[in-house]
Each structure stands twice: as structure tokens, then as C-alpha cells.
Design a protein around this motif. Structure first.
Motif, PDB file in Angstrom:
ATOM      1  N   ALA A   1      12.139  11.645  12.428  1.00 29.75           N
ATOM      2  CA  ALA A   1      12.973  12.749  12.910  1.00 29.75           C
ATOM      3  C   ALA A   1      12.595  13.057  14.350  1.00 29.75           C
ATOM      4  CB  ALA A   1      12.786  13.986  12.033  1.00 29.75           C
ATOM      5  N   LEU A   2      13.615  13.266  15.195  1.00 31.15           N
ATOM      6  CA  LEU A   2      13.417  13.558  16.614  1.00 31.15           C
ATOM      7  C   LEU A   2      14.138  14.852  16.964  1.00 31.15           C
ATOM      8  CD1 LEU A   2      14.062  10.011  18.161  1.00 31.15           C
ATOM      9  CD2 LEU A   2      11.851  11.054  17.620  1.00 31.15           C
TER      10      LEU A   2
ATOM     11  N   GLY B   1       8.115  13.700  20.519  1.00 28.81           N
ATOM     12  CA  GLY B   1       8.123  15.021  19.896  1.00 28.81           C
ATOM     13  C   GLY B   1       8.576  15.038  18.458  1.00 28.81           C
ATOM     14  N   GLY B   2       8.531  13.884  17.763  1.00 27.66           N
ATOM     15  CA  GLY B   2       9.016  13.814  16.393  1.00 27.66           C
ATOM     16  C   GLY B   2       7.928  13.487  15.388  1.00 27.66           C
ATOM     17  N   GLU B   3       8.363  13.102  14.192  1.00 27.90           N
ATOM     18  CA  GLU B   3       7.455  12.725  13.112  1.00 27.90           C
ATOM     19  C   GLU B   3       8.066  11.563  12.346  1.00 27.90           C
ATOM     20  OE1 GLU B   3       7.123  15.772  10.116  1.00 27.90           O
ATOM     21  OE2 GLU B   3       9.119  16.553  10.565  1.00 27.90           O
TER      22      GLU B   3
ATOM     23  N   LEU C   1      17.679  13.082  11.958  1.00 31.95           N
ATOM     24  CA  LEU C   1      16.910  12.393  10.922  1.00 31.95           C
ATOM     25  C   LEU C   1      17.455  10.974  10.758  1.00 31.95           C
ATOM     26  CD1 LEU C   1      14.821  12.347   8.608  1.00 31.95           C
ATOM     27  CD2 LEU C   1      16.645  13.210   7.108  1.00 31.95           C
ATOM     28  N   PHE C   2      16.613   9.991  11.005  1.00 29.90           N
ATOM     29  CA  PHE C   2      16.959   8.578  10.838  1.00 29.90           C
ATOM     30  C   PHE C   2      16.255   8.051   9.592  1.00 29.90           C
ATOM     31  CE2 PHE C   2      17.234   9.570  15.303  1.00 29.90           C
ATOM     32  CZ  PHE C   2      18.336   8.868  15.765  1.00 29.90           C
ATOM     33  N   GLU C   3      16.984   7.312   8.745  1.00 25.60           N
ATOM     34  CA  GLU C   3      16.412   6.713   7.547  1.00 25.60           C
ATOM     35  C   GLU C   3      16.813   5.241   7.480  1.00 25.60           C
ATOM     36  OE1 GLU C   3      16.073  10.077   4.159  1.00 25.60           O
ATOM     37  OE2 GLU C   3      18.126   9.480   4.679  1.00 25.60           O
ATOM     38  N   VAL C   4      15.847   4.388   7.164  1.00 25.79           N
ATOM     39  CA  VAL C   4      16.105   2.962   6.924  1.00 25.79           C
ATOM     40  C   VAL C   4      15.588   2.657   5.527  1.00 25.79           C
ATOM     41  CG1 VAL C   4      15.647   0.598   7.652  1.00 25.79           C
ATOM     42  CG2 VAL C   4      15.882   2.412   9.380  1.00 25.79           C
TER      43      VAL C   4
END
Length: 545
Positions: A397-398, A379-381, A328-331
């Protein structure tokens, strides 16, 4: 393309393609663009096209309408017999009515050449490059709409539906091919612009001159980013965007992306912070280039739309509802925020939520749309949480695929290239564009290299057979013999000439191009516009001996 051209109003078509000639199967001129009339005033409707223009490239023994149609994929270079004006472009054909459109622009190396012909910057189509590309991006949608309408009128007649589908696929292929050609044609002069400005910025300049060069450099980089966004969006829409699976060190990639925005954040009094959870693995398997592109788009927006405060980048692990692990990546920023009714549209292409801020900060409205499509391809969202005046948090998210940490060193970071390093190396440059040859020569000389220049692949083969070089920089698209054929010919030479390192110079690096370069025997590639740092890295890798 011909059908779309007929769908345009004459004035609109002339605005998009100010240099164009329309001729019939008898090669008689039927329509002329306003700028080409200004440059060649003796052109007249009904006159023979070939009586006014000489075809320089491609070579044709007996040019006729059908012969031109057979070469429609080629880039044509023609010269006006009276004024000497050289035009470069492509010919597209329409069957109803049967006419050909020569869509072109002046092939000049100095704008003063245009002035001598009575043509100014407002007549030159470079300023319409974005409009041309955006117009072509709509071509597939138009073709698909026509196909659906045709199928609806003929109801269940499957044979007619198949014909309509084939027509749409042909239009999409033509659009993709034209965009690839335009990518090369636009990046080639940009290589001269950005390469020369980089050399000037590394020299001692008076403050007033340095400011002018910095403006040119910034404008060129903005145009380069715009072209990249449009081409990437087109590739994704056409299903031509490749996704790789490579091992890489995640924290190293994050450091590189965050450091890119350090100067801008400092100017705006923004604190950049990056936090990676302890349970996030060192090495992962994904497409690092596309991951970097998504993070760059999100961080670029966060810094752009934050007047002051903080921009946080966070990476953590999470589980899906099925129990599958994800990264999970957040900016998150403390910027202007996005209203709830606008959040659903921020990932739509060409949508810009705050037009006033966009006018101040720039942007195409494609970054988030591309990020959404890339995330799905991997394959993420992706999504967003935001409140007006409270900032925004964009996340994606990947799927998690862990790489063996033993594949990486202590940090996983590669050595930074040093553009101030001096290389005692002999380099051959094969490039047909005179300006790009000169830019490459200046860059290599600044890096301490002895340089020899040749204009085509055949001359490169002869040069390598005659003397020893430490490295060959080989343009892919050249007359007489292209870079791939020249490389194959060099690899067939006797030792040790056959072992010389060869690096491709190309305006577009797709998986097909890189595969073709490897099959021909090339060792690496440099993407135009070429920077001193990238050139130094190649020299450091391939001239170490």
C-alpha cells in the motif's frame, strides 16, 4: 578494503581475485594471484612492479607509491612488458602493513587472446563477478561491527567512538564507489553481448543457430538482472536510492507490467488478470520506475512459482487507521504457497523459501527484500498472505496523491517504438570501446542511419565543428575528454553546430548523472545495454525534423 583483504585466508582471496598483485611502498611485488602467474610466468616475488608493467592509464609522469595512492579512485590500465597482456582494475591501499592491492582482470576483446597466454575461462574472473559484489556488500556490516566492538572496549570515550563511526562511513563510501565502477565495467561488455544477440535474433538464422543465440541472450539478460538487483540493494542500504515524484497514468503502467509476463504465462497455461477499482484515479503522483520495479518483482515471483492456474493483479483504494487514503496493490497466485513459519523471512535479503524451486526457476533472493525497502522509501507498507498449496497474495500500500486527469490523454499511453522503422539521419557515435562502437554502428545502420564513429570526446567536438549531424550519441566515460566536457564544448560552438541533439550513453542513470548530463547540455540518455527499440525511440524523438 585493505583490512578486509588481510582478513581473508590467502586461498579465499586468490579465489575471489585470481588476477591480483600486492606490492609494498617500494613497489616490490609481495603476492601474486594464481591466474596472473599463469599468464605472466616470469613474475617473481621481490621484483619491481614497474619493471614488469607499464601504466597506460591514467597518465603519470613519475609513478610512486604515494602518487598511486593519490589516484586510487581511477581505473588503471596496465600492460605487461613481456607478454603484452593488458590488465584493467583498481588499486586499494592498506596502512597496516603498508601495501597496495592491484585488483584487476584481463582487458581483452576476444577470449582467444586469453588462450594465447595459456589462460582459460576458469582463470578469468568474470564468472566471479557476483561473488565479488556480494563480498563487497558485506564490507559495511563488517566495518560497523568493528566500530561497535571498538566503542564497547573504550566505553564512554566519545572521541574514539567518533573515529570508529568515521571509519565505517569511509568503508561504506569506498564500497559504493567500487560498486559504481563495477557497474560500468560489467555493463560495458554486456552491451556488446546483448546488442549483438538482439541484432542476430532479428536476422534470418537456421533453427540450430537461433537456439544458441537465444541461450546467449537469455543468459545475458539474467546476468543483467542479477547485477541490477545487487546494485539496487547496495544503493538502498547506503541510503543512495533516489525516489522521484512524477505524474503518470496508473492503468497504462499496469498494462505495461502485465503484458511483460504474457508470453511466460501462456507457456505455463496461466491466466493473467488485472482489475482496477472504478474509484481509483486515472492519474497519480509517485515514482513510476520504483512502482514498476515492485510490481515486476511480485508478478515475476507469482508466475515463476505457479505451475498452472491464475495470477490476479488488483488495485483498490483503502483508508489507513488515521483516515488517510492509500492505493492498495495485490498480486495473488494459485501457486505453491508459503508456510506460516517462513512468511516472516520472505522479505529478508538473500532468503529463498523453496530452494528446490529456486534451483529450477532461478533468482537471487533479493527481489522481495528490495521491494520491501522501496515500499518503505515511498512511505508505504508491504506484506503477504499465504497457505501451502493454496497460493499466495503479496500486497503493498502506498500513500495516494492524485494528479490532474487533464494532464493525460484518452489513454495516457505513449507510442510504442518501432525497431523496424527506417530513419534518414546522420548520427555521430563517440565511444572509446571498440566493440560498443561496432554494436552501435550495426544497430544504427539497421535503422537506416548514416553513421560516423570517433573514439573520444575531443574527436567528437572536432567532427561536429566540421560537418552537420542529426544526432550525437555520446559515451560519458572516455579518455582525453569525457562526454560531459565534450558536450559543453559542442554547446560553445557557433550556430547551428551548437544545437545538435546529444544523447548520453551511460552504464548507470542516477539522479546525479542525469543532473550532470542536463547541466552539460545533453538532451536525453540511453542506458547500457542499449536495445534497438530504445535506440529507435530516441531517433524518433530527436531526428523528427
Amino acid at each position: 578494503m585493505g583490512e578486509f583483504a588481510h582478513a581473508l585466508e590467502p586461498g579465499a582471496f586468490a579465489a575471489v581475485f585470481p588476477f591480483h598483485v600486492v606490492f609494498d611502498p617500494g613497489l616490490r611485488i609481495r603476492q601474486l594471484g594464481p591466474s596472473i602467474v599463469k599468464a605472466c610466468p616470469e613474475l617473481a616475488l621481490g621484483a619491481s612492479w614497474l619493471s614488469h608493467f607499464e601504466i597506460l592509464r591514467p597518465t603519470m609522469s613519475e609513478p610512486g607509491f604515494e602518487q598511486l595512492r593519490e589516484r586510487r579512485r581511477a581505473v588503471f590500465l596496465v600492460r605487461h612488458r613481456s607478454t603484452g597482456l593488458t590488465l584493467r582494475g583498481q588499486i586499494v591501499f592498506s596502512d597496516s602493513p603498508a601495501v597496495a592491492f592491484f585488483l584487476c582482470s584481463p582487458h581483452v576483446t576476444d577470449l582467444s587472446e586469453l588462450g594465447a597466454l595459456g589462460v582459460g575461462l576458469n582463470d578469468y574472473p568474470l564468472h566471479d563477478a557476483s561473488a565479488d559484489l556480494l563480498f563487497l556488500l558485506r564490507s559495511r556490516d563488517v566495518a560497523m561491527a568493528e566500530a561497535k566492538a571498538f566503542a564497547a572496549r573504550l566505553q564512554q570515550q566519545s572521541v574514539d567512538l567518533a573515529r570508529a563511526k568515521h571509519a565505517a562511513e569511509t568503508a561504506n563510501h569506498a564500497k559504493s564507489q567500487f560498486l559504481a565502477t563495477m557497474s560500468h565495467e560489467i555493463r560495458t561488455p554486456l552491451n556488446g553481448i546483448l546488442g549483438t544477440t538482439e541484432l542476430l535474433l532479428r536476422a534470418e538464422l537456421p533453427a540450430s543457430q537461433r537456439e544458441c543465440v537465444e541461450i546467449i541472450s537469455a543468459s545475458g539478460k539474467t546476468l543483467m538482472a542479477l547485477i541490477g538487483d545487487i546494485l539496487d540493494f547496495s544503493k538502498i542500504e547506503a541510503g543512495m536510492m533516489p525516489i522521484e515524484a512524477r505524474r503518470f497514468e496508473l492503468r497504462s503502467l499496469l498494462r505495461e507490467v502485465v503484458s511483460m509476463f504474457g508470453p511466460a504465462a501462456q507457456r505455463q497455461a496461466i491466466e493473467l488478470r488485472c482489475r482496477v477499482a472504478e474509484d481509483v484515479p486515472v492519474g497519480v503522483v509517485a515514482d513510476p520506475g520504483r512502482l514498476r520495479q515492485i510490481l515486476t518483482n511480485l508478478m515475476g515471483n507469482a508466475v515463476k512459482f505457479t505451475e498452472a492456474g491464475t495470477v490476479d493483479v488488483r488495485v483498490a483504494l483503502r483508508l489507513t487507521s488515521d483516515g488517510d487514503p492509500q492505493l492498495l496493490f495485490e498480486v495473488e497466485d494459485t501457486g505453491v504457497g508459503i508456510a506460516p513459519e517462513q512468511q516472516a523471512r520472505v522479505f529478508d535479503p538473500f532468503v529463498q523459501v523453496d530452494a528446490s524451486t529456486t534451483r529450477r526457476c532461478g533468482g537471487t533472493g533479493l527481489g522481495l527484500g528490495i521491494s520491501k525497502r522501496l515500499t518503505r522509501l515511498m512511505g508505504g507498507e508491504i506484506g503477504v498472505r499465504s497457505e501451502p498449496g493454496e497460493g499466495s497474495c503479496f500486497w503493498f500500500a502506498l500513500p495516494l496523491c492524485i494528479a490532474d486527469s487533464a494532464d493525460f490523454g484518452d489513454s495516457g499511453r505513449e507510442a510504442e517504438p518501432d525497431a523496424d522503422q527506417v530513419f534518414d539521419a546522420s548520427v555521430l557515435v563517440a565511444e572509446d570501446n571498440r566493440i560498443n562502437r561496432r554494436v552501435a554502428e550495426l544497430m544504427l545502420e539497421r535503422l537506416g542511419c548514416a553513421v560516423e564513429l570517433v573514439p573520444d570526446g575531443a574527436a567528437a567536438v572536432a567532427a561536429v565543428a566540421d560537418r552537420r549531424y542529426d544526432l550525437v550519441l555520446m559515451d560519458l566515460e572516455m579518455p582525453s575528454m569525457d562526454g560531459l566536457a565534450a558536450t559543453a564544448a559542442i554547446r560553445a560552438l557557433p550556430e547551428p553546430a551548437a544545437r545538435v541533439p546529444i544523447v548520453a550513453l551511460t552504464a548507470s542513470v542516477t539522479s546525479e548523472i542525469t543532473e550532470s548530463c542536463a547541466q552539460a547540455g545533453m538532451n536525453a540518455h540511453l542506458t547500457k545495454p542499449i536495445s534497438l527499440d530504445a535506440l529507435a525511440a530516441v531517433l524518433g524523438e530527436w531526428t523528427a525534423d
